[in-house]
Write a protein that holds these residues in place. Structure first.
Motif, PDB file in Angstrom:
ATOM      1  N   ALA A 126       7.685  36.429 -36.032  1.00  0.00           N
ATOM      2  CA  ALA A 126       6.462  36.590 -36.745  1.00  0.00           C
ATOM      3  C   ALA A 126       5.542  35.448 -36.148  1.00  0.00           C
ATOM      4  O   ALA A 126       4.523  35.689 -35.935  1.00  0.00           O
ATOM      5  CB  ALA A 126       6.491  37.000 -37.948  1.00  0.00           C
ATOM      6  N   ALA A 129       4.588  35.518 -32.548  1.00  0.00           N
ATOM      7  CA  ALA A 129       3.585  36.495 -32.436  1.00  0.00           C
ATOM      8  C   ALA A 129       2.229  36.034 -32.789  1.00  0.00           C
ATOM      9  O   ALA A 129       1.180  36.308 -32.126  1.00  0.00           O
ATOM     10  CB  ALA A 129       4.050  37.673 -32.959  1.00  0.00           C
ATOM     11  N   LEU A 130       2.079  35.450 -33.934  1.00  0.00           N
ATOM     12  CA  LEU A 130       0.978  34.742 -34.492  1.00  0.00           C
ATOM     13  C   LEU A 130       0.315  33.819 -33.296  1.00  0.00           C
ATOM     14  O   LEU A 130      -0.794  33.638 -33.130  1.00  0.00           O
ATOM     15  CB  LEU A 130       1.083  34.121 -35.700  1.00  0.00           C
ATOM     16  CG  LEU A 130      -0.080  33.389 -36.114  1.00  0.00           C
ATOM     17  CD1 LEU A 130      -1.081  34.451 -36.500  1.00  0.00           C
ATOM     18  CD2 LEU A 130       0.176  32.554 -37.545  1.00  0.00           C
ATOM     19  N   ALA A 133      -1.023  35.567 -30.373  1.00  0.00           N
ATOM     20  CA  ALA A 133      -2.250  36.152 -30.559  1.00  0.00           C
ATOM     21  C   ALA A 133      -3.505  35.179 -30.815  1.00  0.00           C
ATOM     22  O   ALA A 133      -4.688  35.316 -30.141  1.00  0.00           O
ATOM     23  CB  ALA A 133      -2.287  36.890 -32.079  1.00  0.00           C
ATOM     24  N   THR A 226      -3.480  40.804 -37.645  1.00  0.00           N
ATOM     25  CA  THR A 226      -2.284  41.600 -37.777  1.00  0.00           C
ATOM     26  C   THR A 226      -1.007  40.623 -37.646  1.00  0.00           C
ATOM     27  O   THR A 226      -0.080  40.860 -38.429  1.00  0.00           O
ATOM     28  CB  THR A 226      -2.316  42.491 -36.537  1.00  0.00           C
ATOM     29  OG1 THR A 226      -3.252  43.425 -36.628  1.00  0.00           O
ATOM     30  CG2 THR A 226      -1.046  43.157 -36.602  1.00  0.00           C
ATOM     31  N   ALA A 227      -1.061  39.570 -36.853  1.00  0.00           N
ATOM     32  CA  ALA A 227      -0.052  38.682 -36.656  1.00  0.00           C
ATOM     33  C   ALA A 227       0.326  37.762 -37.965  1.00  0.00           C
ATOM     34  O   ALA A 227       1.315  37.631 -38.434  1.00  0.00           O
ATOM     35  CB  ALA A 227      -0.123  37.860 -35.519  1.00  0.00           C
ATOM     36  N   LYS A 230       1.976  40.051 -40.333  1.00  0.00           N
ATOM     37  CA  LYS A 230       3.365  40.163 -40.034  1.00  0.00           C
ATOM     38  C   LYS A 230       3.877  38.816 -40.464  1.00  0.00           C
ATOM     39  O   LYS A 230       5.270  38.966 -41.003  1.00  0.00           O
ATOM     40  CB  LYS A 230       3.573  40.616 -38.570  1.00  0.00           C
ATOM     41  CG  LYS A 230       3.121  41.957 -38.407  1.00  0.00           C
ATOM     42  CD  LYS A 230       3.232  42.309 -36.765  1.00  0.00           C
ATOM     43  CE  LYS A 230       2.940  43.609 -36.613  1.00  0.00           C
ATOM     44  NZ  LYS A 230       3.110  43.993 -34.776  1.00  0.00           N
ATOM     45  N   ARG A 231       3.487  37.681 -40.355  1.00  0.00           N
ATOM     46  CA  ARG A 231       4.261  36.492 -40.761  1.00  0.00           C
ATOM     47  C   ARG A 231       4.129  36.320 -42.137  1.00  0.00           C
ATOM     48  O   ARG A 231       5.315  36.034 -42.545  1.00  0.00           O
ATOM     49  CB  ARG A 231       3.415  35.322 -40.221  1.00  0.00           C
ATOM     50  CG  ARG A 231       3.965  34.157 -40.617  1.00  0.00           C
ATOM     51  CD  ARG A 231       3.303  32.776 -40.077  1.00  0.00           C
ATOM     52  NE  ARG A 231       2.042  32.666 -40.773  1.00  0.00           N
ATOM     53  CZ  ARG A 231       1.254  31.584 -40.880  1.00  0.00           C
ATOM     54  NH1 ARG A 231       1.504  30.786 -39.893  1.00  0.00           N
ATOM     55  NH2 ARG A 231       0.099  31.582 -41.635  1.00  0.00           N
TER      56      ARG A 231
END
Length: 379
Positions: A126, A129-130, A133, A226-227, A230-231
Motif C-alpha cells: 500500500a 502504491a501511494l 500515485a 485512494t492510495a 488503502k495504506r
C-alpha cells in the motif's frame, strides 16, 4: 366337672319363680327428663359448630381473597447479561493465545494474536502504491507546465508572424514586395494560429488530468486519496493482528482459539458475557398485566441461592408477545384455532449481590408489588 347337686327340703314351702322383670326397679318419674336435657345440649353444640365453622371459614377465605392480589408472581423468569461475540477483524492464522476458558478479562486486554507477516507485506504494498500515485501527480504537473510553456512559445511565434504578415502586406500594396512573399507570410500566420490552438488544447488536457484544478494539492488528487485510504486500511489491519477484549466480562467458548488455526472475520471464536450489566426477563401471562406498571418494586428469588432475595424494579414492558418475535409468527385464521394464553416479557432491573453472583440464564422467581389488593380495586 359336673356341678354339685343341691339338696331339696321336702318340708319347705314351694316358692314361685322369680321373673327378671319383677326384680328390676321401676324407673322414677324424673329420670327420663334428666336424660333428655343431657342429650339436647350436645346436639345443640354440634349444630352450632356445623353452621359456625363453615361461615367462619368462608369469612376468613373471603378476607384473605379480598386482601390478596397485591403481589403478581411468576417463575417463568431468567437472568440475562449482554453477550458479545468475539471474532477477528482480519483473516489470519492464530500465533498466540493469551486467555483460558471462563477467565475474567478487562476491556482492552489482549485475547489472541494473528501472524502479522502477511499484514506487514500488505502495508508495504500500500505504501508503494501511494508513492507511485504521488509520482504520477508530479508527472502530470510537469506535463501541465510543459503545455503552458509550449502555448506561450506559440503565442510569441504567432505575434512575430503577424507583424511579418503586416509588413509584407504593406510592401505588397506599394509594389515593393512580391505576391509570393505575401503568400508565405499568410501561410506562416495560419500555421502559427494552428500551433496556438494545439497548444491551448494540450494545456486543457493537462489541466483535466489534474482533476480540472492545476493548483490541487497532491494529497487531494483522487488517485493519491485512494492510495492513502488503502495504506490506512493496511495499517489498521496490521494493528488488528492483536485482538483485544471489547468489554469487561467472562470469556467462554474458546474451543476455536488454537495456535495455528486460520480464522476469518465472519467466524465467532469466543464469547464474552458482560457481568457489569444484569437484568431479569420475566414472562408474565397477558391476564396478569392489568396492574403492572413501570417503576414498581420487585422481589427476586434465585433458584441457585435458596433463601436469598434480591431487590429489583420494573424497567420496561415488551411491546409484543413472544410469539410475535418468533421466526414464523402463529397464524390463527384457521378453522382449528385454539386460544392459548400469551406471555409478554417484562424487563426487571436487579441490584446484584457480590456474595451471590448471577450468571446468564439462571432461573428465578419474581414477585411484583402492585400496591393494590383486590379490595382496593373494588373501591
Amino acid at each position: 366337672m359336673n356341678a354339685p347337686l343341691k339338696r331339696v327340703d321336702p318340708d319347705a314351702e314351694p316358692t314361685a319363680p322369680v321373673l327378671p322383670s319383677e326384680t328390676e326397679a321401676e324407673p322414677t318419674a324424673t329420670e327420663p327428663q334428666m336424660t333428655t336435657e343431657a342429650e339436647v345440649k350436645p346436639k345443640g353444640r354440634r349444630r352450632l359448630l356445623m353452621f359456625s365453622v363453615p361461615v367462619l371459614l368462608a369469612l376468613a377465605g373471603g378476607y384473605v381473597w379480598l386482601t390478596g392480589g397485591r403481589y403478581v408472581t411468576t417463575d417463568n423468569a431468567y437472568v440475562h447479561q449482554p453477550m458479545v461475540s468475539i471474532s477477528p477483524d482480519v483473516s489470519g492464522r492464530i500465533s498466540e493465545v493469551d486467555v483460558i476458558e471462563n477467565q475474567l478479562v478487562q476491556a482492552g486486554m489482549p485475547l489472541f494474536r494473528l501472524d502479522p507477516e502477511p499484514l506487514s507485506i500488505a502495508l508495504a504494498e500500500a505504501e508503494a502504491a501511494l508513492a507511485s500515485a504521488q509520482l504520477s501527480v508530479a508527472q502530470l504537473r510537469a506535463a501541465y507546465d510543459t503545455a503552458q510553456a509550449k502555448l506561450a512559445a506559440t503565442l510569441h511565434i504567432k505575434d512575430v508572424r503577424d507583424r511579418e504578415f503586416d509588413r509584407q502586406k504593406e510592401l505588397a500594396s506599394r509594389g515593393i514586395s512580391s505576391s509570393a512573399s505575401l503568400d508565405e507570410s499568410t501561410m506562416a500566420v495560419y500555421t502559427s494560429e494552428n500551433d496556438v490552438s494545439l497548444a491551448r488544447a494540450a494545456v486543457e488536457s493537462a489541466a483535466a488530468a489534474l482533476g480540472g484544478d492545476p493548483a490541487i494539492k497532491t494529497d487531494d488528487f483522487p488517485a493519491v486519496r485512494t492510495a492513502l485510504a488503502k495504506r490506512a486500511a493496511a495499517k489498521r489491519n496490521l494493528s488488528k493482528a492483536e485482538v483485544l477484549a471489547p468489554v469487561t466480562g467472562i470469556i467462554s467458548q474458546i474451543e476455536s482459539l488454537n495456535v495455528g488455526q486460520y480464522v476469518t472475520p465472519a467466524a465467532t471464536v469466543a464469547s464474552i458475557v458482560k457481568t457489569g450489566e444484569t437484568w431479569i426477563e420475566a414472562n408474565y401471562k397477558e391476564t396478569q398485566l392489568e396492574t403492572l406498571k413501570i417503576g414498581q418494586p420487585v422481589e427476586v428469588d434465585i433458584d441457585a441461592y435458596p433463601g436469598v432475595k434480591l431487590d429489583g424494579i420494573v424497567e420496561s414492558i415488551s411491546s409484543a408477545t413472544g410469539s410475535q418475535f418468533s421466526l414464523i409468527p402463529a397464524q390463527n385464521a384457521t378453522g382449528n384455532w385454539v386460544k392459548v394464553v400469551q406471555r409478554l416479557s417484562i424487563r426487571i432491573g436487579v441490584t446484584p449481590d457480590p456474595a451471590h453472583p448471577l450468571r446468564d440464564g439462571m432461573s428465578t422467581s419474581v414477585s411484583i408489588d402492585t400496591g393494590l389488593s383486590r379490595l382496593d380495586k373494588l373501591k
